[in-house]
Design an enzyme around this catalytic site. Structure first.
Site, PDB file in Angstrom:
ATOM      1  N   CYS A   2       0.740  -1.150   0.054  1.00  0.00           N
ATOM      2  CA  CYS A   2       0.127   0.215   0.009  1.00  0.00           C
ATOM      3  C   CYS A   2       0.500   0.895   0.029  1.00  0.00           C
ATOM      4  O   CYS A   2       1.882   1.177   0.461  1.00  0.00           O
ATOM      5  CB  CYS A   2      -1.245  -0.011   1.015  1.00  0.00           C
ATOM      6  SG  CYS A   2      -2.806  -1.189   1.510  1.00  0.00           S
ATOM      7  N   ARG A  27       3.601  -0.275  -4.978  1.00  0.00           N
ATOM      8  CA  ARG A  27       3.721  -0.456  -3.674  1.00  0.00           C
ATOM      9  C   ARG A  27       1.804  -1.622  -3.177  1.00  0.00           C
ATOM     10  O   ARG A  27       2.004  -2.037  -2.138  1.00  0.00           O
ATOM     11  CB  ARG A  27       3.326  -0.004  -2.766  1.00  0.00           C
ATOM     12  CG  ARG A  27       4.900   0.824  -2.891  1.00  0.00           C
ATOM     13  CD  ARG A  27       4.941   2.294  -1.670  1.00  0.00           C
ATOM     14  NE  ARG A  27       4.794   1.473  -0.481  1.00  0.00           N
ATOM     15  CZ  ARG A  27       5.827   1.482   0.266  1.00  0.00           C
ATOM     16  NH1 ARG A  27       7.094   1.684  -0.854  1.00  0.00           N
ATOM     17  NH2 ARG A  27       5.759   0.724   1.393  1.00  0.00           N
ATOM     18  N   TRP A  74      -3.099  -2.681  -1.521  1.00  0.00           N
ATOM     19  CA  TRP A  74      -2.535  -4.065  -2.252  1.00  0.00           C
ATOM     20  C   TRP A  74      -3.259  -4.352  -0.788  1.00  0.00           C
ATOM     21  O   TRP A  74      -3.310  -4.135   0.372  1.00  0.00           O
ATOM     22  CB  TRP A  74      -1.724  -4.589  -1.651  1.00  0.00           C
ATOM     23  CG  TRP A  74      -0.618  -4.988  -1.899  1.00  0.00           C
ATOM     24  CD1 TRP A  74       0.005  -6.339  -2.813  1.00  0.00           C
ATOM     25  CD2 TRP A  74      -1.160  -6.222  -1.134  1.00  0.00           C
ATOM     26  NE1 TRP A  74      -0.566  -7.349  -3.105  1.00  0.00           N
ATOM     27  CE2 TRP A  74      -0.578  -7.949  -1.981  1.00  0.00           C
ATOM     28  CE3 TRP A  74      -0.711  -7.178  -0.045  1.00  0.00           C
ATOM     29  CZ2 TRP A  74      -0.280  -9.387  -1.388  1.00  0.00           C
ATOM     30  CZ3 TRP A  74      -0.652  -8.472   0.879  1.00  0.00           C
ATOM     31  CH2 TRP A  74       0.024  -9.148   0.540  1.00  0.00           C
ATOM     32  N   ASN A 100      -1.226   2.154   5.713  1.00  0.00           N
ATOM     33  CA  ASN A 100      -0.907   1.058   5.252  1.00  0.00           C
ATOM     34  C   ASN A 100       0.019   0.031   6.521  1.00  0.00           C
ATOM     35  O   ASN A 100       0.491   0.736   7.490  1.00  0.00           O
ATOM     36  CB  ASN A 100       0.957   1.942   4.574  1.00  0.00           C
ATOM     37  CG  ASN A 100       1.600   0.117   4.626  1.00  0.00           C
ATOM     38  OD1 ASN A 100       1.487  -0.138   3.697  1.00  0.00           O
ATOM     39  ND2 ASN A 100       3.237   0.733   4.825  1.00  0.00           N
ATOM     40  N   GLY A 101      -0.595  -1.096   6.135  1.00  0.00           N
ATOM     41  CA  GLY A 101       0.139  -2.098   7.407  1.00  0.00           C
ATOM     42  C   GLY A 101      -0.894  -3.011   8.140  1.00  0.00           C
ATOM     43  O   GLY A 101      -2.120  -3.081   6.849  1.00  0.00           O
ATOM     44  N   GLU A 482      16.346 -18.206  -8.869  1.00  0.00           N
ATOM     45  CA  GLU A 482      16.265 -17.134  -8.702  1.00  0.00           C
ATOM     46  C   GLU A 482      15.639 -16.678 -10.294  1.00  0.00           C
ATOM     47  O   GLU A 482      14.196 -16.554 -11.397  1.00  0.00           O
ATOM     48  CB  GLU A 482      17.529 -15.877  -9.036  1.00  0.00           C
ATOM     49  CG  GLU A 482      16.982 -15.041  -9.327  1.00  0.00           C
ATOM     50  CD  GLU A 482      16.663 -13.573  -8.496  1.00  0.00           C
ATOM     51  OE1 GLU A 482      15.965 -14.670  -7.863  1.00  0.00           O
ATOM     52  OE2 GLU A 482      16.142 -12.659  -9.018  1.00  0.00           O
ATOM     53  N   LYS A 486      11.594 -15.531 -11.491  1.00  0.00           N
ATOM     54  CA  LYS A 486      11.407 -14.242 -12.048  1.00  0.00           C
ATOM     55  C   LYS A 486      10.051 -14.755 -12.916  1.00  0.00           C
ATOM     56  O   LYS A 486       9.408 -14.201 -13.006  1.00  0.00           O
ATOM     57  CB  LYS A 486      12.736 -13.891 -12.655  1.00  0.00           C
ATOM     58  CG  LYS A 486      12.994 -12.724 -12.739  1.00  0.00           C
ATOM     59  CD  LYS A 486      13.487 -11.515 -11.356  1.00  0.00           C
ATOM     60  CE  LYS A 486      12.920 -11.880 -10.608  1.00  0.00           C
ATOM     61  NZ  LYS A 486      13.740 -11.093  -9.400  1.00  0.00           N
ATOM     62  N   GLU A 489       7.158 -15.394 -11.699  1.00  0.00           N
ATOM     63  CA  GLU A 489       6.206 -13.949 -11.288  1.00  0.00           C
ATOM     64  C   GLU A 489       5.977 -13.094 -12.052  1.00  0.00           C
ATOM     65  O   GLU A 489       4.533 -12.202 -11.858  1.00  0.00           O
ATOM     66  CB  GLU A 489       7.697 -13.232 -10.121  1.00  0.00           C
ATOM     67  CG  GLU A 489       6.864 -12.097  -9.547  1.00  0.00           C
ATOM     68  CD  GLU A 489       8.394 -11.036  -9.165  1.00  0.00           C
ATOM     69  OE1 GLU A 489       9.779 -11.651  -9.940  1.00  0.00           O
ATOM     70  OE2 GLU A 489       7.915 -10.399  -7.904  1.00  0.00           O
ATOM     71  N   HIS A 505      15.410 -38.392  -8.430  1.00  0.00           N
ATOM     72  CA  HIS A 505      14.701 -38.494  -7.208  1.00  0.00           C
ATOM     73  C   HIS A 505      13.158 -38.565  -6.988  1.00  0.00           C
ATOM     74  O   HIS A 505      12.765 -38.424  -6.211  1.00  0.00           O
ATOM     75  CB  HIS A 505      15.476 -38.423  -5.597  1.00  0.00           C
ATOM     76  CG  HIS A 505      16.728 -38.920  -5.527  1.00  0.00           C
ATOM     77  ND1 HIS A 505      17.061 -40.042  -4.923  1.00  0.00           N
ATOM     78  CD2 HIS A 505      17.955 -38.311  -6.620  1.00  0.00           C
ATOM     79  CE1 HIS A 505      18.254 -39.545  -5.597  1.00  0.00           C
ATOM     80  NE2 HIS A 505      19.397 -39.079  -5.967  1.00  0.00           N
ATOM     81  N   LYS A 604       5.456  -4.249  -4.602  1.00  0.00           N
ATOM     82  CA  LYS A 604       7.172  -4.310  -4.442  1.00  0.00           C
ATOM     83  C   LYS A 604       7.541  -4.387  -2.734  1.00  0.00           C
ATOM     84  O   LYS A 604       8.303  -5.236  -2.612  1.00  0.00           O
ATOM     85  CB  LYS A 604       7.428  -2.939  -5.358  1.00  0.00           C
ATOM     86  CG  LYS A 604       9.361  -2.470  -5.681  1.00  0.00           C
ATOM     87  CD  LYS A 604       9.451  -3.843  -6.318  1.00  0.00           C
ATOM     88  CE  LYS A 604      11.022  -3.323  -6.114  1.00  0.00           C
ATOM     89  NZ  LYS A 604      11.705  -4.432  -6.668  1.00  0.00           N
TER      90      LYS A 604
HETATM   91  O1  M6R Z   1      12.590  -5.445  -0.232  1.00  0.00           O
HETATM   92  P1  M6R Z   1      13.363  -6.958  -0.591  1.00  0.00           P
HETATM   93  O2  M6R Z   1      14.480  -6.686  -1.164  1.00  0.00           O
HETATM   94  O3  M6R Z   1      13.351  -7.071   0.867  1.00  0.00           O
HETATM   95  O4  M6R Z   1      12.174  -7.965  -1.148  1.00  0.00           O
HETATM   96  C1  M6R Z   1      11.936  -8.944  -1.122  1.00  0.00           C
HETATM   97  C2  M6R Z   1      11.106  -9.404  -1.782  1.00  0.00           C
HETATM   98  O5  M6R Z   1       9.899  -9.428  -1.630  1.00  0.00           O
HETATM   99  C3  M6R Z   1      11.692  -9.513  -3.153  1.00  0.00           C
HETATM  100  O6  M6R Z   1      12.599  -9.974  -3.451  1.00  0.00           O
HETATM  101  C4  M6R Z   1      10.653 -10.536  -4.011  1.00  0.00           C
HETATM  102  O7  M6R Z   1      10.962 -11.490  -4.459  1.00  0.00           O
HETATM  103  C5  M6R Z   1      11.034  -9.622  -6.063  1.00  0.00           C
HETATM  104  N1  M6R Z   1       9.574  -9.253  -6.572  1.00  0.00           N
HETATM  105  C6  M6R Z   1      11.318 -11.009  -6.670  1.00  0.00           C
HETATM  106  O8  M6R Z   1      11.658 -10.270  -7.391  1.00  0.00           O
END
Ligand code: M6R
Length: 609
Positions: A2, A27, A74, A100-101, A482, A486, A489, A505, A604
């Site tokens: 948020c 956000r 969010w 926010n929270g 990773e 990506k 996501e 396995h 984010k």
């Molecule tokens: O701000 P941060 O690095 O603590 O965020 C951690 C994760 O939320 C962040 O890396 C998330 O996995 C990304 N969206 C991945 O691309």
């Protein structure tokens, strides 16, 4: 998650609020709204969906007035809908708030307020705060907010205004970020600096439990005891343009291309070819303190966790200290062994991730030392850590993390080399060799970026695929994780990352004719083992897209398509390799018509647990 924004001054508030919300949309983007004070009335416009819908609504039904608050959501409590959107009000809308929270005890408070005759319109936890402030209102809005927050459990950043006490915005934070922007005859609040950067570069970074009272001409900050705090003005030294798309269609694309520069910025002043020393600016951990440390944890979430896995590899290899890398949301609830001999390294792009922050506070409470690697200057994590290393990647706006990750990799390598040299577990020659390879990493990435068209072709040919497997051994396994994150996501393609030796396995049962396997084969030492694993999946009909160092041309015998990175030290190969996987995920997402920068259900920075 948020984003909140607020304005008080002599200009029309709503365009400033909407513009600020545009910068905060990363956000959360389930719904958005603004509340503007005019002529002793609060007018609200709020809409489910992206900010563009609110923007249209505000154009059609303008709200005038020079004081207001805004929110981009969010959803946590209550589905995305017009009614659950912020701002929320008390019964007669004389008090409006944005939040926010998460309020953990909102059900309890809601029941109490319902008994007292309050009527609720939404399913949110936030609406409880608006009614609670109303219930506790006596003489002025500041005291009412102060009394209300004493009853709240959970995390919050709040912006509040009221017709009963006009001409001021009250802002308070606990465990959620909030800054105050200081202008000329105007002041601002925002969850993050880019939202107000077109108006001011002078900000107060609020600390937990601090409350700010904004009028057009003044900002006063009080601590939780009501004592005035002499806040330092933080001067923002980066440009608003850094947080713009700069001609690219998506922030992610721009941020992928910014990596060579970002890496150079991360390393400049810390390592160079001329200077033997590794200068880790704000890291004060010296030889004596290091000797005391007998346990290192690396804790992070998501992509940052993947960088942490590489950190474990590097620190164990160079400094010979055992390291455990863990996901923050697991670490904080498993009662880990922590004492004053514990070093915790946290990685967080935003520096605000709730679970990472909680893990760090837990370690500090038990006497451990905390080193933070973060990108956002002045973030909560950077302020609470004992040692901070900034990644200097510049603002990362796309939800999918790219340049933050590669700069985190560079940071963990620099730390590992530093520790290895301090402990004398590596020789200077060895450190020089790795340092040289690190310094070449920006060029290695430039080389990968030149292959972009070919990766794009592969993506456009295969974008309808529904399952992809990533395989790797050693460091390649972490790159695989990773790359897979990506892809999931932003393109919503189901993918799994497996240590290549583990496949047989169980998971190999899923490999059928035409299954796409992304085989990461950049580790010279493990190259032959990877070749065998590739043969195993090929025998089951898999289509192999492989990544290897240029020197390992033998890969062409087994793989259907190969992309090369420039020859480098095995340890450093991940930095360039992951860029291929970022580009692949990016083009798959574009080809599938997804919103690359704002993937569904995500935000984010994850400031709730
Ligand atoms: O701000 P941060 O690095 O603590 O965020 C951690 C994760 O939320 C962040 O890396 C998330 O996995 C990304 N969206 C991945 O691309």
């Amino acid at each position: 998650m948020c984003g909140i924004v607020g304005y008080i001054g002599d200009k029309n508030a709503s365009p400033i609020l909407v513009e600020g919300l545009k910068k905060l949309e990363y956000r959360g983007y389930d719904s958005a709204g603004v509340a503007v004070y005019d002529d002793n009335k609060i007018n609200i416009r709020k809409k489910k969906g992206r900010l563009a819908i609110l923007d249209e609504e505000v154009q059609k039904n303008p709200v005038k007035g020079s004081m207001g608050i805004g929110h981009t959501r969010w959803a946590t409590h209550g589905a995305p809908s017009d009614i659950n959107s912020h701002p929320h009000c008390n019964g007669d809308c004389s008090i409006a708030i944005v939040h926010n929270g998460i309020i953990e005890n909102y059900m309890e408070l809601k029941e109490e307020l319902i008994e007292k005759g309050y009527r609720f319109l939404s399913e949110t936890d936030t609406e409880v705060i608006a009614h609670l402030i109303d219930y506790l209102y006596d003489t002025d809005i500041l005291s009412a907010v102060q009394a209300a927050v004493k009853k709240l459990k959970g995390s919050f950043a709040l912006g509040v205004m009221s017709t009963k006490d006009p001409g001021k915005i009250i802002a308070i934070r606990k465990d959620s970020p909030l800054v105050v922007g200081l202008g000329e005859r105007e002041n601002f609040i925002a969850s993050d600096i880019p939202a107000i950067l077109n108006h001011t570069r002078r900000v107060y970074l609020l600390d937990d439990n601090e409350i700010a009272i904004l009028t057009q001409d003044n900002v006063t900050v009080l601590d939780k005891y009501g004592e005035e705090v002499g806040k330092q003005v933080f001067k923002v030294d980066w440009d608003a343009a850094d947080a713009e798309k700069g001609g690219y269609d998506y922030f992610m694309h721009k941020e992928i291309h910014e990596q060579p520069k970002a890496l150079r910025d991360t390393m400049t002043s810390r390592i160079s070819r001329e200077n033997d020393d590794i200068v880790l600016d704000q890291i004060k951990l010296g030889k004596e303190e290091l000797e005391e440390i007998n346990k290192v944890y690396i804790v992070a979430c998501g992509t940052a966790y993947h960088a942490g896995l590489v950190g474990k590899f590097a620190i164990e290899k160079y400094a010979r200290i055992p390291v455990e890398t863990e996901i923050a949301s697991e670490f904080r609830y498993r009662n880990p062994i922590i004492d004053e001999k514990t070093l915790l390294i946290v990685l967080s792009q935003s520096g605000e991730t709730a679970d990472t922050l909680a893990a760090m506070r837990q370690v500090k409470e038990h006497g451990g030392r905390v080193m933070a690697i973060t990108n956002v200057i002045g973030s909560t994590i950077s302020r609470e850590a004992d040692d901070v290393m900034y990644t200097w990647a510049g603002p990362e706006i796309a939800v999918a993390s790219t340049k933050a990750y590669t700069t985190q990799l560079v940071c963990v390598y620099m730390i590992a080399l530093h520790l290895g040299l301090l402990k004398e577990t590596i020789t200077k020659d060895y450190a020089d060799k790795i340092r040289e390879a690190l310094l070449r990493a920006p060029e290695d990435i430039e080389y990968v970026l030149k292959q972009e068209e070919k990766i794009k072709e592969f993506a456009y040919k295969n974008f309808k695929v529904e399952d992809v497997f990533f395989l790797g051994r050693g460091l390649d396994n972490y790159v695989a994780m990773e790359g897979s994150l990506k892809m999931k996501e932003i393109s919503y393609i189901h993918s799994e990352a497996y240590p290549a030796g583990e496949l047989k396995h169980g998971t190999i049962a899923l490999v059928v004719d035409g299954t796409i396997i992304i085989a990461l084969c950049t580790q010279e030492e493990l190259f032959e083992k990877m070749m065998s694993n590739i043969k195993e999946v090929k025998a089951r009909g898999a289509y192999i897209l492989a990544f290897a160092q240029e020197k390992n041309k033998a890969i062409e015998k087994e793989a259907d398509e190969v992309f090369y990175i420039k020859d480098t030290e095995d340890d450093i190969a991940s930095i360039a390799t992951v860029v291929y996987l970022q580009i692949l995920a990016y083009y798959l997402s574009v080809a599938r018509g997804c919103d690359v920068d704002k993937p569904r259900n995500l935000a984010k920075s994850v400031t709730v647990e």
